[in-house]
Scaffold this active site. Sequence first.
Site, PDB file in Angstrom:
ATOM      1  N   LYS A  32       3.611   6.356  -6.566  1.00 44.41           N
ATOM      2  CA  LYS A  32       4.041   7.758  -6.545  1.00 44.41           C
ATOM      3  C   LYS A  32       5.512   7.866  -6.168  1.00 44.41           C
ATOM      4  O   LYS A  32       6.272   8.628  -6.762  1.00 44.41           O
ATOM      5  CB  LYS A  32       3.183   8.551  -5.567  1.00 44.41           C
ATOM      6  CG  LYS A  32       1.741   8.712  -6.004  1.00 44.41           C
ATOM      7  CD  LYS A  32       0.958   9.524  -4.988  1.00 44.41           C
ATOM      8  CE  LYS A  32      -0.496   9.671  -5.429  1.00 44.41           C
ATOM      9  NZ  LYS A  32      -1.288  10.434  -4.432  1.00 44.41           N
TER      10      LYS A  32
ATOM     11  N   ARG B 222      -6.037  -7.874  -0.785  1.00 47.84           N
ATOM     12  CA  ARG B 222      -5.531  -6.960   0.253  1.00 47.84           C
ATOM     13  C   ARG B 222      -6.425  -7.020   1.487  1.00 47.84           C
ATOM     14  O   ARG B 222      -5.948  -7.137   2.620  1.00 47.84           O
ATOM     15  CB  ARG B 222      -5.455  -5.535  -0.296  1.00 47.84           C
ATOM     16  CG  ARG B 222      -5.025  -4.483   0.727  1.00 47.84           C
ATOM     17  CD  ARG B 222      -4.784  -3.159   0.023  1.00 47.84           C
ATOM     18  NE  ARG B 222      -4.634  -2.058   0.951  1.00 47.84           N
ATOM     19  CZ  ARG B 222      -3.517  -1.771   1.618  1.00 47.84           C
ATOM     20  NH1 ARG B 222      -2.450  -2.536   1.479  1.00 47.84           N
ATOM     21  NH2 ARG B 222      -3.460  -0.726   2.420  1.00 47.84           N
TER      22      ARG B 222
ATOM     23  N   TYR C 208     -12.510  -3.362   9.452  1.00 48.16           N
ATOM     24  CA  TYR C 208     -12.200  -4.790   9.556  1.00 48.16           C
ATOM     25  C   TYR C 208     -12.513  -5.340  10.946  1.00 48.16           C
ATOM     26  O   TYR C 208     -13.036  -6.447  11.078  1.00 48.16           O
ATOM     27  CB  TYR C 208     -10.719  -5.035   9.243  1.00 48.16           C
ATOM     28  CG  TYR C 208     -10.284  -4.542   7.893  1.00 48.16           C
ATOM     29  CD1 TYR C 208     -10.538  -5.280   6.737  1.00 48.16           C
ATOM     30  CD2 TYR C 208      -9.611  -3.327   7.757  1.00 48.16           C
ATOM     31  CE1 TYR C 208     -10.134  -4.831   5.493  1.00 48.16           C
ATOM     32  CE2 TYR C 208      -9.202  -2.864   6.512  1.00 48.16           C
ATOM     33  CZ  TYR C 208      -9.469  -3.617   5.389  1.00 48.16           C
ATOM     34  OH  TYR C 208      -9.070  -3.163   4.158  1.00 48.16           O
TER      35      TYR C 208
ATOM     36  N   ARG D 261      -1.142  -3.297  -2.496  1.00 41.35           N
ATOM     37  CA  ARG D 261      -2.098  -2.731  -3.439  1.00 41.35           C
ATOM     38  C   ARG D 261      -1.677  -3.174  -4.844  1.00 41.35           C
ATOM     39  O   ARG D 261      -0.508  -3.513  -5.083  1.00 41.35           O
ATOM     40  CB  ARG D 261      -2.111  -1.208  -3.344  1.00 41.35           C
ATOM     41  CG  ARG D 261      -2.515  -0.681  -1.963  1.00 41.35           C
ATOM     42  CD  ARG D 261      -2.378   0.832  -1.903  1.00 41.35           C
ATOM     43  NE  ARG D 261      -2.815   1.362  -0.613  1.00 41.35           N
ATOM     44  CZ  ARG D 261      -2.019   1.518   0.447  1.00 41.35           C
ATOM     45  NH1 ARG D 261      -0.730   1.173   0.359  1.00 41.35           N
ATOM     46  NH2 ARG D 261      -2.488   2.009   1.582  1.00 41.35           N
TER      47      ARG D 261
ATOM     48  N   HIS E  78      -1.424   1.630   5.930  1.00 49.18           N
ATOM     49  CA  HIS E  78      -2.525   2.534   6.264  1.00 49.18           C
ATOM     50  C   HIS E  78      -1.999   3.631   7.181  1.00 49.18           C
ATOM     51  O   HIS E  78      -1.474   3.348   8.255  1.00 49.18           O
ATOM     52  CB  HIS E  78      -3.650   1.782   6.986  1.00 49.18           C
ATOM     53  CG  HIS E  78      -4.551   1.023   6.074  1.00 49.18           C
ATOM     54  ND1 HIS E  78      -5.198   1.615   5.014  1.00 49.18           N
ATOM     55  CD2 HIS E  78      -4.926  -0.281   6.065  1.00 49.18           C
ATOM     56  CE1 HIS E  78      -5.928   0.702   4.386  1.00 49.18           C
ATOM     57  NE2 HIS E  78      -5.774  -0.446   4.989  1.00 49.18           N
TER      58      HIS E  78
ATOM     59  N   HIS F  92      -8.133  -6.470  -5.639  1.00 53.52           N
ATOM     60  CA  HIS F  92      -8.042  -5.745  -4.363  1.00 53.52           C
ATOM     61  C   HIS F  92      -8.615  -6.565  -3.209  1.00 53.52           C
ATOM     62  O   HIS F  92      -8.299  -6.293  -2.042  1.00 53.52           O
ATOM     63  CB  HIS F  92      -8.768  -4.404  -4.462  1.00 53.52           C
ATOM     64  CG  HIS F  92      -8.361  -3.425  -3.403  1.00 53.52           C
ATOM     65  ND1 HIS F  92      -7.088  -2.887  -3.329  1.00 53.52           N
ATOM     66  CD2 HIS F  92      -9.044  -2.895  -2.355  1.00 53.52           C
ATOM     67  CE1 HIS F  92      -7.009  -2.064  -2.301  1.00 53.52           C
ATOM     68  NE2 HIS F  92      -8.177  -2.053  -1.686  1.00 53.52           N
TER      69      HIS F  92
END
Length: 246
Positions: free
Chosen positions: A102, A180, A212, A75, A203, A177
Site C-alpha cells: 500500500k 514469516r 506464537y 510478507r 505487527h 507465508h
Amino acid sequence: MNNVIPLQNSPERVSLLPIAPGVDFATALSLRRMATSTGATPAYLLAPEVSALLFYMPDQRHHMLFATLWNTGMRIGEARIVTPESFDLDGVRPFVRVLSEKVRARRGRPPKDEVRLVPLTDISYVRQMESWMITTRPRRREPLWAVTDETMRNWLKQAVRRAEADGVHFSISVTPHTFRHSYIMHMLYHRQPRKVIQALAGHRDPRSMEVYTRVFALDMAATLAVPFTGDGRDAAEILRTLPPLK
C-alpha cells in the site's frame, strides 16, 4: 543430494540438528506438534527444515527469495516490491528497508514511520545476497521478485517435491507465508524480546504475538515437572489421624 539429514525419518540423528542455544530439534518438533494440533498456532518450520528446503532450490533467484523471507519475516507482498536499493549490505550492521504494498503504491517518499528496517544478522545470507546481485546485476530500483503469488508457490512446491524425492519429508504443509511464521518463531527461540520481534515483523497489535508465545508456555509447563500422583495408602494413613470435621 544424499548428504542432507532426513528430518522426520532419522530419530537417532535429529538431536544433531541445531535450533537455538539449549534447544534440540526433537524437543522443538514435539512442541510444534502440540502447539499446532488445535490450529490456534500458525504452522512454522524449524531452522534445520528451512536449511534443507533451501538446499533443494538450485535456482538462485528462487533460493534468494525464500532465504530473504526466512531472514527478514517479510510478507509475500513486501518481498515482491523489494529492490536492490532496499538493501544496505556494506555497513557494519547490514539491513533491508521494507515497505508494504500500500505504501509503495503511493506517490512520493513514504513517511518514516511506514518504512520498516530489518537487520540482517546472518552474515552468510548477506554474502549470498551480495554475490547474487553482483552476478545478476539487477537495476537498483527494479523489483527483484516481481512475480505472482502463484509463481512463488510453484517455486516452493518444486523444492518440496525435490526434497521428498530425496527422502526428506516435512510434517506440515509449507507455503510462502510459512517462512514469516518461521522467522518469528526462530527469533523467539533465540530469546529476542517480543516487542523487538513485533516491530521487526511489522505487527501493530501486541496481541498478534500471543499465537506464537503459547508454544513456550507449553515448554515451560513441560519443564516444571509438577507431580500430581501420590501414594493413596500413605495419604489415607495420615488423614485417618486427623479429627473429623465438625
